[in-house]
Design a protein around this motif. Structure first.
Motif, PDB file in Angstrom:
ATOM      1  N   ASP A 113     -19.746  -0.590   2.128  1.00  0.00           N
ATOM      2  CA  ASP A 113     -20.773   0.095   1.335  1.00  0.00           C
ATOM      3  C   ASP A 113     -20.266   1.452   0.840  1.00  0.00           C
ATOM      4  O   ASP A 113     -20.561   1.860  -0.296  1.00  0.00           O
ATOM      5  N   SER A 149     -29.167   5.626  -4.905  1.00  0.00           N
ATOM      6  CA  SER A 149     -29.964   4.788  -4.005  1.00  0.00           C
ATOM      7  C   SER A 149     -29.173   4.331  -2.790  1.00  0.00           C
ATOM      8  O   SER A 149     -29.755   4.040  -1.738  1.00  0.00           O
ATOM      9  N   GLY A 150     -27.844   4.273  -2.899  1.00  0.00           N
ATOM     10  CA  GLY A 150     -27.030   3.772  -1.785  1.00  0.00           C
ATOM     11  C   GLY A 150     -26.564   4.826  -0.813  1.00  0.00           C
ATOM     12  O   GLY A 150     -26.358   4.542   0.373  1.00  0.00           O
ATOM     13  N   ASP A 152     -27.948   7.542   0.595  1.00  0.00           N
ATOM     14  CA  ASP A 152     -28.799   7.901   1.740  1.00  0.00           C
ATOM     15  C   ASP A 152     -28.756   6.825   2.817  1.00  0.00           C
ATOM     16  O   ASP A 152     -28.731   7.129   4.015  1.00  0.00           O
ATOM     17  N   ARG A 153     -28.740   5.563   2.403  1.00  0.00           N
ATOM     18  CA  ARG A 153     -28.665   4.462   3.360  1.00  0.00           C
ATOM     19  C   ARG A 153     -27.349   4.499   4.127  1.00  0.00           C
ATOM     20  O   ARG A 153     -27.323   4.323   5.356  1.00  0.00           O
ATOM     21  N   ALA A 157     -26.680   5.224   8.246  1.00  0.00           N
ATOM     22  CA  ALA A 157     -25.894   4.333   9.108  1.00  0.00           C
ATOM     23  C   ALA A 157     -24.721   5.078   9.733  1.00  0.00           C
ATOM     24  O   ALA A 157     -24.410   4.893  10.922  1.00  0.00           O
TER      25      ALA A 157
END
Length: 261
Positions: A113, A149-150, A152-153, A157
Motif C-alpha cells: 500500500d 484517501s490512502g 491515513d489508512r 496501520a
C-alpha cells in the motif's frame, strides 16, 4: 523425540570394562595371589582368596568405582529432567519466534500500500514539473484523491505495527522513520496541491491567497525532497524487514531441532 541414553551407555561400559579388567587382572596377578596365600598360611591367618588381596590393595579405588556407579544412578533422573525442561523451553520459544515471523509477514500488504501511495505521489510530481498545467490540470484530481484517501489508512496501520513491534533494532527505527516520512510527504503533497490549484483555477480567496512563484518553487522542492527521502527509507526497510523474517524462521528451525530431535 529421541531418548538420551548416554548415561546408561556409559554405566554399561563402566561395568563391562570393570569386568574385563578384573578377569585380566586375575590372570596377571595369579602368582601374586599365590604368594599372598602362602604368607597367610605362615602367619596362621585365614585365607579368603585372591579377592582379599585385591580388596586390601585397591579398596580406595573400588570404593570410588562403586561411588561413581551410585552417583550415575542417582543423577540420571535429574539429567533426564533437565533435558526435558530444555526441550520444553525450546518448544515454547519456537512458537513465540514463529508468531513473530508471521506478524512480520503480515506487514507486507501494508508495504504494498505504501508503494502504491508513492506511485500516486510520483504521478503528481510528474504533472507538476513536466506538463503544461493548462492541459493537464484535469489529470490532477484522481491521483491526488487516491493519495489523500490512502495515506491515513496506511499511517494508521504503520503506527499500530510500531506499537506492536516497538522501535528497537534497525527495522524498528526504519519503521518509525517511515511514519515520519509519510507525514512529511502528506504535508508536502498538500502544499503542492494548493500550489497547483493556485496556478490553474486559482484558490478560493476566502480561505487562501494564491501562491507566488517562489512559493510554488518551494512547494515543489519540499515535495521532491520528502518523496526521495522516503523512497530511500522504504528501500532500506524492505531489505531489513525481509532479512529479519528469514532470520526468525531460521531461529524457529533451530529451536525445533532442540525441541524435537
Amino acid at each position: 523425540m529421541k531418548q538420551d541414553n548416554s548415561l546408561a551407555v556409559a554405566f554399561f561400559a563402566l561395568v563391562m570394562g570393570g569386568t574385563v579388567a578384573w578377569a585380566i587382572a586375575s590372570d596377571v596377578a595369579a602368582p601374586i595371589c599365590s604368594a599372598f596365600k602362602l604368607a597367610s598360611q605362615k602367619a596362621d591367618k585365614p585365607y579368603l582368596g585372591c579377592l582379599e588381596f585385591w580388596f586390601e590393595r585397591y579398596q580406595a579405588s573400588i570404593a570410588a568405582i562403586i561411588g561413581a556407579g551410585v552417583a550415575l544412578a542417582v543423577l540420571r533422573p535429574a539429567f533426564l529432567q533437565i533435558q526435558f525442561l530444555k526441550r520444553e523451553s525450546a518448544a515454547r520459544m519456537k512458537e513465540i519466534v514463529e508468531q513473530s515471523a508471521r506478524s512480520l509477514e503480515g506487514e507486507r500488504p501494508m508495504i504494498r500500500d505504501i508503494r502504491d501511495l508513492m506511485r500516486e505521489a510520483k504521478s503528481l510530481l510528474y504533472i507538476y514539473r513536466e506538463t503544461d498545467w493548462a492541459q493537464s490540470y484535469r489529470s490532477w484530481d484522481d491521483p491526488e484523491e487516491r493519495f489523500r484517501s490512502g495515506i491515513d489508512r496506511v499511517l494508521l496501520a504503520l503506527l499500530e505495527n510500531e506499537a506492536k513491534f516497538g522501535s528497537d533494532g534497525q527495522v524498528g527505527e526504519l519503521r518509525s522513520k517511515m511514519a515520519d516520512g509519510l507525514n512529511r510527504l502528506r504535508a508536502a503533497i498538500g502544499q503542492l496541491t494548493l500550489a497547483f490549484i493556485s496556478g490553474t483555477t486559482g484558490l478560493d480567496p476566502e480561505y487562501f491567497e494564491d501562491f507566488t512563484g517562489p512559493q510554488m518553487d518551494a512547494a515543489r522542492d519540499e515535495a521532491v525532497a520528502s518523496f526521495e527521502g522516503l523512497e530511500d527509507i522504504i528501500s532500506s526497510f524492505v531489505i531489513k524487514h525481509d532479512a529479519e523474517i528469514r532470520e526468525s524462521w531460521r531461529r524457529a528451525r533451530d529451536l525445533a531441532k532442540l525441541a524435537y530431535d
